[in-house]
Design a protein around this motif. Sequence first.
Motif, PDB file in Angstrom:
ATOM      1  N   ILE A  79      47.388  47.144  41.338  1.00  0.00           N
ATOM      2  CA  ILE A  79      46.067  46.687  41.782  1.00  0.00           C
ATOM      3  C   ILE A  79      45.305  46.061  40.618  1.00  0.00           C
ATOM      4  CG2 ILE A  79      43.822  47.454  42.640  1.00  0.00           C
ATOM      5  CD1 ILE A  79      45.314  49.552  44.299  1.00  0.00           C
ATOM      6  N   ALA A  80      45.432  46.671  39.429  1.00  0.00           N
ATOM      7  CA  ALA A  80      44.808  46.096  38.233  1.00  0.00           C
ATOM      8  C   ALA A  80      45.381  44.711  37.943  1.00  0.00           C
ATOM      9  CB  ALA A  80      45.011  47.016  37.036  1.00  0.00           C
ATOM     10  N   GLY A  81      46.696  44.533  38.164  1.00  0.00           N
ATOM     11  CA  GLY A  81      47.311  43.218  37.979  1.00  0.00           C
ATOM     12  C   GLY A  81      46.753  42.191  38.941  1.00  0.00           C
ATOM     13  N   LEU A  82      46.514  42.594  40.187  1.00  0.00           N
ATOM     14  CA  LEU A  82      45.907  41.694  41.174  1.00  0.00           C
ATOM     15  C   LEU A  82      44.489  41.323  40.764  1.00  0.00           C
ATOM     16  CD1 LEU A  82      46.158  40.313  43.956  1.00  0.00           C
ATOM     17  CD2 LEU A  82      45.334  42.431  44.992  1.00  0.00           C
ATOM     18  N   LEU A  83      43.741  42.291  40.242  1.00  0.00           N
ATOM     19  CA  LEU A  83      42.377  42.035  39.773  1.00  0.00           C
ATOM     20  C   LEU A  83      42.377  41.046  38.603  1.00  0.00           C
ATOM     21  CD1 LEU A  83      39.374  43.004  40.134  1.00  0.00           C
ATOM     22  CD2 LEU A  83      39.822  44.602  38.277  1.00  0.00           C
ATOM     23  N   LYS A  84      43.347  41.192  37.699  1.00  0.00           N
ATOM     24  CA  LYS A  84      43.442  40.278  36.563  1.00  0.00           C
ATOM     25  C   LYS A  84      43.705  38.851  37.024  1.00  0.00           C
ATOM     26  CE  LYS A  84      45.104  43.931  33.519  1.00  0.00           C
ATOM     27  NZ  LYS A  84      46.266  44.535  32.837  1.00  0.00           N
ATOM     28  N   ALA A  85      44.596  38.701  37.997  1.00  0.00           N
ATOM     29  CA  ALA A  85      44.889  37.366  38.523  1.00  0.00           C
ATOM     30  C   ALA A  85      43.638  36.745  39.146  1.00  0.00           C
ATOM     31  CB  ALA A  85      46.008  37.450  39.555  1.00  0.00           C
ATOM     32  N   TYR A  86      42.870  37.548  39.863  1.00  0.00           N
ATOM     33  CA  TYR A  86      41.653  37.049  40.507  1.00  0.00           C
ATOM     34  C   TYR A  86      40.649  36.547  39.473  1.00  0.00           C
ATOM     35  CZ  TYR A  86      37.005  37.292  42.609  1.00  0.00           C
ATOM     36  OH  TYR A  86      35.718  37.007  42.994  1.00  0.00           O
ATOM     37  N   ASN A 251      34.023  37.588  26.380  1.00  0.00           N
ATOM     38  CA  ASN A 251      33.595  38.880  26.925  1.00  0.00           C
ATOM     39  C   ASN A 251      33.213  38.766  28.401  1.00  0.00           C
ATOM     40  OD1 ASN A 251      31.829  41.501  25.118  1.00  0.00           O
ATOM     41  ND2 ASN A 251      33.009  41.599  26.987  1.00  0.00           N
ATOM     42  N   LYS A 252      32.572  37.661  28.743  1.00  0.00           N
ATOM     43  CA  LYS A 252      32.186  37.429  30.137  1.00  0.00           C
ATOM     44  C   LYS A 252      33.417  37.346  31.031  1.00  0.00           C
ATOM     45  CE  LYS A 252      29.693  34.152  33.070  1.00  0.00           C
ATOM     46  NZ  LYS A 252      28.956  32.854  33.104  1.00  0.00           N
ATOM     47  N   PHE A 253      34.458  36.671  30.560  1.00  0.00           N
ATOM     48  CA  PHE A 253      35.692  36.558  31.321  1.00  0.00           C
ATOM     49  C   PHE A 253      36.405  37.905  31.427  1.00  0.00           C
ATOM     50  CE2 PHE A 253      40.265  36.255  30.009  1.00  0.00           C
ATOM     51  CZ  PHE A 253      40.790  36.176  31.287  1.00  0.00           C
ATOM     52  N   ALA A 254      36.413  38.699  30.353  1.00  0.00           N
ATOM     53  CA  ALA A 254      37.233  39.917  30.291  1.00  0.00           C
ATOM     54  C   ALA A 254      36.501  41.180  30.724  1.00  0.00           C
ATOM     55  CB  ALA A 254      37.755  40.101  28.865  1.00  0.00           C
ATOM     56  N   ASN A 255      35.210  41.098  31.012  1.00  0.00           N
ATOM     57  CA  ASN A 255      34.403  42.288  31.288  1.00  0.00           C
ATOM     58  C   ASN A 255      35.032  43.226  32.315  1.00  0.00           C
ATOM     59  OD1 ASN A 255      32.033  42.843  29.847  1.00  0.00           O
ATOM     60  ND2 ASN A 255      30.986  41.094  30.742  1.00  0.00           N
ATOM     61  N   TRP A 256      35.216  42.711  33.525  1.00  0.00           N
ATOM     62  CA  TRP A 256      35.708  43.550  34.612  1.00  0.00           C
ATOM     63  C   TRP A 256      37.174  43.916  34.418  1.00  0.00           C
ATOM     64  CZ3 TRP A 256      32.953  46.155  38.008  1.00  0.00           C
ATOM     65  CH2 TRP A 256      31.643  45.750  38.272  1.00  0.00           C
ATOM     66  N   ILE A 257      37.937  43.018  33.811  1.00  0.00           N
ATOM     67  CA  ILE A 257      39.350  43.299  33.547  1.00  0.00           C
ATOM     68  C   ILE A 257      39.492  44.503  32.621  1.00  0.00           C
ATOM     69  CG2 ILE A 257      41.447  42.404  32.464  1.00  0.00           C
ATOM     70  CD1 ILE A 257      40.648  39.639  33.419  1.00  0.00           C
ATOM     71  N   ALA A 260      38.280  47.832  34.361  1.00  0.00           N
ATOM     72  CA  ALA A 260      39.282  48.325  35.301  1.00  0.00           C
ATOM     73  C   ALA A 260      40.504  48.873  34.571  1.00  0.00           C
ATOM     74  CB  ALA A 260      39.697  47.207  36.263  1.00  0.00           C
ATOM     75  N   GLN A 261      40.913  48.185  33.496  1.00  0.00           N
ATOM     76  CA  GLN A 261      42.100  48.617  32.767  1.00  0.00           C
ATOM     77  C   GLN A 261      41.870  49.943  32.057  1.00  0.00           C
ATOM     78  OE1 GLN A 261      45.194  46.885  32.929  1.00  0.00           O
ATOM     79  NE2 GLN A 261      45.639  48.979  32.288  1.00  0.00           N
ATOM     80  N   PHE A 262      40.691  50.156  31.515  1.00  0.00           N
ATOM     81  CA  PHE A 262      40.393  51.431  30.862  1.00  0.00           C
ATOM     82  C   PHE A 262      40.483  52.586  31.859  1.00  0.00           C
ATOM     83  CE2 PHE A 262      37.740  50.002  26.921  1.00  0.00           C
ATOM     84  CZ  PHE A 262      38.878  49.397  26.435  1.00  0.00           C
ATOM     85  N   PHE A 263      39.908  52.380  33.042  1.00  0.00           N
ATOM     86  CA  PHE A 263      39.965  53.422  34.067  1.00  0.00           C
ATOM     87  C   PHE A 263      41.403  53.663  34.525  1.00  0.00           C
ATOM     88  CE2 PHE A 263      40.235  54.217  38.675  1.00  0.00           C
ATOM     89  CZ  PHE A 263      39.709  55.499  38.716  1.00  0.00           C
ATOM     90  N   VAL A 264      42.118  52.573  34.836  1.00  0.00           N
ATOM     91  CA  VAL A 264      43.492  52.681  35.332  1.00  0.00           C
ATOM     92  C   VAL A 264      44.392  53.324  34.281  1.00  0.00           C
ATOM     93  CG1 VAL A 264      45.536  51.321  35.971  1.00  0.00           C
ATOM     94  CG2 VAL A 264      43.314  50.806  36.994  1.00  0.00           C
TER      95      VAL A 264
END
Length: 383
Positions: A79-86, A251-257, A260-264
């Motif tokens: 799911i994290a991989g799908l989020l990264k692609a998005y 940072n703006k591009f990587a924020n949510w990635i 999510a990755q830290f949590f996952v």
Amino acid sequence: MEKFDWQKIIKTNILKLKIVGLWPSGNETYQFNLYTLWVILSITFLNFGHNFFQMVNMIYIFNDLHKIIQTTYVTLSEIAGLLKAYYVIRNMKTLKGLMVTLRSDLFQPKNAKQLAMIKPSFFFWRVNYFMYWMMSGGAIFFWSIYPVLDKTNNDFPLPFLAWYPWSTKKWPQYQLTYLYQIFGLLFIATTAISVDTLIAALNVYIGAQFDILCDDLKHIFDDDTGCDLNKKLIHCVHHHREIVRFALNTNKFANWIVLAQFFVSAVTIGITLFQMTVVIPLSGEFFSCLSFTFAMCVEIFMYCWFGNEIELKSVNIVDSIFKSNWLNTSLEVKRNMIFFVMRCRRPMKMSALNLFYLSLDTFMRIMRTAWSYFALLHQVSSR
């Protein structure tokens, strides 16, 4: 001095992003063409589809703790991989803008000394890049073969537990489904690893620019040819402003990635450690869990290490200014230097929505959290 090609360092990374549909050619974003069609089809069937069938299966195995755990740690990462692609697709214009900025004259090393100064950071990035791919490749390899090698009780074992709207208990549906899971895993893994290493490389670029700026500031007043010192200082101020802008866009591009990755990562490392205690020791599944755990650790380490480097290198700007030969400069230059120092007092910190900073302290906190999840699962399982 020959112009330095920053993008050449990540050319292999960009090639893999192109293959999975996350890097249109040139400086363009997505257009109505065959490449965009490939993006839609590949992400829908290989990324989303692979995740969807595993998540649906969790409804049928909800009362089986072992199977839930066996599915969760893989599904969360996918799911994290799908989020990264998005987020790559959504921010493609920003990413291509960052590549254009890197090619500007302002970001070029001024001499061979500066070039040699930034090379160790790129070398360490490559070391992490190969370690990440090696550990991930090991996990993919053992996931692909362990259902056959371990000779499970299931007559038609698949690498991952999943529900499909067709029977997987007969030929050729079983073989085709097996291949579908392997190709889906390869696609998602390539997507996730390529995005992770791209973000790490962007952080390396930011750190390298701070190194170049610090060297410029140290030697800004060494030239006795009578050139305008204020212009040289203004050039450094402009360079600093562009570095900050580059870092903010990254940072703006990587924020949510990153968030999510830290949590996952905290959850999946804990679950994978627990999974290693319940599978057959030294089996294919055991080695797949072991490789996956190391890959996740390297992934988080890359984020935190290179983010931490940015903070440390940005602090050096003030020291570099005072190490320069500023004593014999004019009062106007000294006044401008003070303004510049006031502007650079706060270090640059990369973060995940300002909730977590990319630092080694954060890395240790994630590892401790992962161990807490493992201890909790082990305690519940024992009871």
